[in-house]
Design a protein around this motif. Structure first.
Motif, short mmCIF file in Angstrom:
data_model
loop_
_atom_site.label_atom_id
_atom_site.label_comp_id
_atom_site.label_asym_id
_atom_site.label_seq_id
_atom_site.Cartn_x
_atom_site.Cartn_y
_atom_site.Cartn_z
N ASP A 168 0.68 -1.21 0.38
CA ASP A 168 0.32 -0.24 -0.03
C ASP A 168 0.80 1.28 0.68
OD1 ASP A 168 -1.89 -1.91 0.35
OD2 ASP A 168 -1.65 -1.74 1.91
N LEU A 169 1.81 1.23 -0.45
CA LEU A 169 3.22 2.43 0.03
C LEU A 169 3.82 2.99 -1.48
CD1 LEU A 169 4.44 3.79 2.56
CD2 LEU A 169 6.69 2.88 1.71
N LYS A 170 3.43 4.34 -1.21
CA LYS A 170 3.67 4.76 -2.65
C LYS A 170 4.66 5.59 -2.41
CE LYS A 170 -1.62 5.42 -3.67
NZ LYS A 170 -2.47 6.97 -3.82
N VAL A 171 6.01 5.20 -3.22
CA VAL A 171 7.34 5.68 -3.02
C VAL A 171 7.20 6.41 -4.43
CG1 VAL A 171 9.40 4.49 -2.80
CG2 VAL A 171 7.69 4.01 -1.52
N ILE A 172 8.04 7.84 -4.60
CA ILE A 172 8.15 7.95 -5.12
C ILE A 172 9.79 7.79 -5.86
CG2 ILE A 172 8.63 10.58 -4.44
CD1 ILE A 172 7.53 12.34 -6.68
N THR A 173 9.96 7.88 -7.25
CA THR A 173 11.52 7.85 -7.61
C THR A 173 10.90 8.43 -9.02
OG1 THR A 173 13.42 6.60 -7.87
CG2 THR A 173 11.25 5.49 -8.97
N SER A 174 12.64 8.05 -10.07
CA SER A 174 12.71 8.51 -10.95
C SER A 174 13.10 6.93 -12.05
CB SER A 174 13.59 9.71 -11.14
OG SER A 174 14.24 9.78 -12.82
N SER A 175 12.44 7.01 -12.97
CA SER A 175 13.33 5.48 -14.31
C SER A 175 14.68 5.75 -13.92
CB SER A 175 12.37 5.70 -15.21
OG SER A 175 11.79 6.62 -16.44
N GLN A 176 14.77 7.06 -14.36
CA GLN A 176 16.90 7.12 -15.10
C GLN A 176 17.35 7.30 -13.89
OE1 GLN A 176 16.35 12.13 -15.19
NE2 GLN A 176 16.02 11.62 -18.00
N TRP A 177 16.77 6.53 -12.18
CA TRP A 177 17.66 6.24 -11.59
C TRP A 177 17.54 5.30 -11.07
CZ3 TRP A 177 15.81 9.82 -7.06
CH2 TRP A 177 15.65 11.41 -7.36
N GLY A 178 18.72 4.35 -11.89
CA GLY A 178 18.93 2.44 -12.75
C GLY A 178 18.63 1.60 -10.80
N ALA A 179 19.08 1.98 -9.88
CA ALA A 179 19.25 1.30 -9.41
C ALA A 179 18.19 1.54 -8.05
CB ALA A 179 20.55 1.28 -8.34
N ASP A 180 17.63 2.35 -8.20
CA ASP A 180 16.45 2.63 -7.38
C ASP A 180 15.19 2.52 -7.96
OD1 ASP A 180 18.53 4.92 -6.69
OD2 ASP A 180 17.11 6.03 -5.52
N TRP A 181 15.03 2.38 -8.79
CA TRP A 181 13.99 1.72 -10.31
C TRP A 181 13.93 0.40 -9.99
CZ3 TRP A 181 9.95 4.17 -12.06
CH2 TRP A 181 9.41 3.55 -13.09
N ARG A 182 15.33 -0.47 -10.62
CA ARG A 182 14.97 -1.98 -10.19
C ARG A 182 14.68 -2.04 -8.69
NH1 ARG A 182 19.66 -1.00 -12.89
NH2 ARG A 182 20.83 -1.96 -11.40
#
Length: 307
Positions: A168-182
């Motif tokens: 249920d947790l909504k976490v914001i990131t950027s698809s340009q930040w590859g490690a965070d995204w994966r």
């Protein structure tokens, strides 16, 4: 008639030669300088100078960080210099802030306009440029990079999240930040892609448009982070591993590239064997003992064998 130099004419000739060297070969007498690029928008030099406390980076045995801002970048600036020195490179290291470093910081290195980058980069980001870049042994090994789900102190719902309610947790990131995204896509959370700035993301967390964002754990006793007079804290007992390893890179096209890389990698091996790299990261709070027992949101990724 036989021509010979007198003592006076010989001394005069030597003075002329020395003057010409001073005029046209200043590098012979001046200390050589190696320039390492860093991002100008994230110019860490003020906090770096505070962290040095008047010492030379190569003389630091223990890292005593300031309580302000990120410490990983600062400690890596120190590790870079120590590794080069231990590897036999005695040149002075100067940090060169760049307005923008495209291709995720490596364009000028790929072209040979710059020699090396002053902080580590993700292997995933640089692996396609191995024809133009020397890539060092890993400074941060796979599985060592951990982050918290930072949220507003007032977001009680987010702070009550458990492993069972992570979906249920909504976490914001950027698809340009590859490690965070994966990392996030290998966890149960809802990932929100946003192409704006880090500061804008933090504001969205503050106003609870989203629940959290990934941030390195801080040095504060309660792991809190203060930014612009607002306090953010990690959701307790849950962390995430950012997959991949991080490395220093040196330009293959720069005339000093091979020499500097050989010294750098030699020094890294020495520091790794002595345990100094891990020790400095721990003292900087990057490898954080306070979260050692926390549950890993993407634990399945620990089975991945990656560089």
């Amino acid at each position: 008639m036989k021509f010979t130099f007198s003592n006076i004419s010989l001394n005069y000739f030597c003075r002329i030669l020395l003057t010409l060297c001073l005029l046209y070969c200043p590098a012979i007498l001046a200390d050589s300088v190696i320039y390492a690029d860093i991002l100008k928008a994230e110019d860490y030099r003020l906090r770096y100078n505070l962290a040095l406390r008047g010492q030379k980076a190569i003389d630091i045995k223990d890292y005593t960080p300031t309580k302000v801002g990120s410490q990983r970048e600062i400690v890596e600036m120190i590790i870079l210099q120590k590794a080069l020195y231990l590897g036999g490179e005695k040149s002075t290291i100067a940090f060169n802030p760049k307005d923008s470093l495209t291709l995720r910081e490596v364009t000028s290195l790929v072209k040979g306009d710059s020699l090396l980058y002053g902080n580590t980069l993700w292997f995933e980001m640089i692996k396609d440029y191995q024809g133009s870049l020397y890539i060092s042994d890993p400074l941060i090994r796979y599985g060592e990079y951990e982050a918290g789900f930072y949220t507003s102190r007032s977001n009680k719902k987010a702070l009550s999240t458990t492993m069972e309610t992570l979906k249920d947790l909504k976490v914001i990131t950027s698809s340009q930040w590859g490690a965070d995204w994966r990392a996030l896509h290998n966890s149960p959370v809802q990932t929100i892609n946003f192409m704006g700035s880090w500061i804008d993301m933090l504001s969205m967390v503050e106003y609870q448009v989203v629940d959290a964002m990934l941030i390195n754990f801080s040095l504060q006793e309660d792991l809190s982070l203060m930014f612009d007079d607002k306090t953010y804290i990690p959701i307790p007992n849950i962390k995430i591993m950012l997959p991949g390893s991080r490395h220093f890179v040196v330009s293959k096209k720069h005339p000093n590239g091979a020499q500097v890389f050989n010294a750098l990698n030699k020094g890294i091996k020495i520091m790794r064997e002595s345990g100094e790299i891990e020790k400095l990261y721990r003292q900087a709070g990057f490898i954080n003992s306070k979260v050692k027992g926390w549950s890993l949101a993407n634990s399945t990724m620990l089975t991945v064998d990656a560089k």
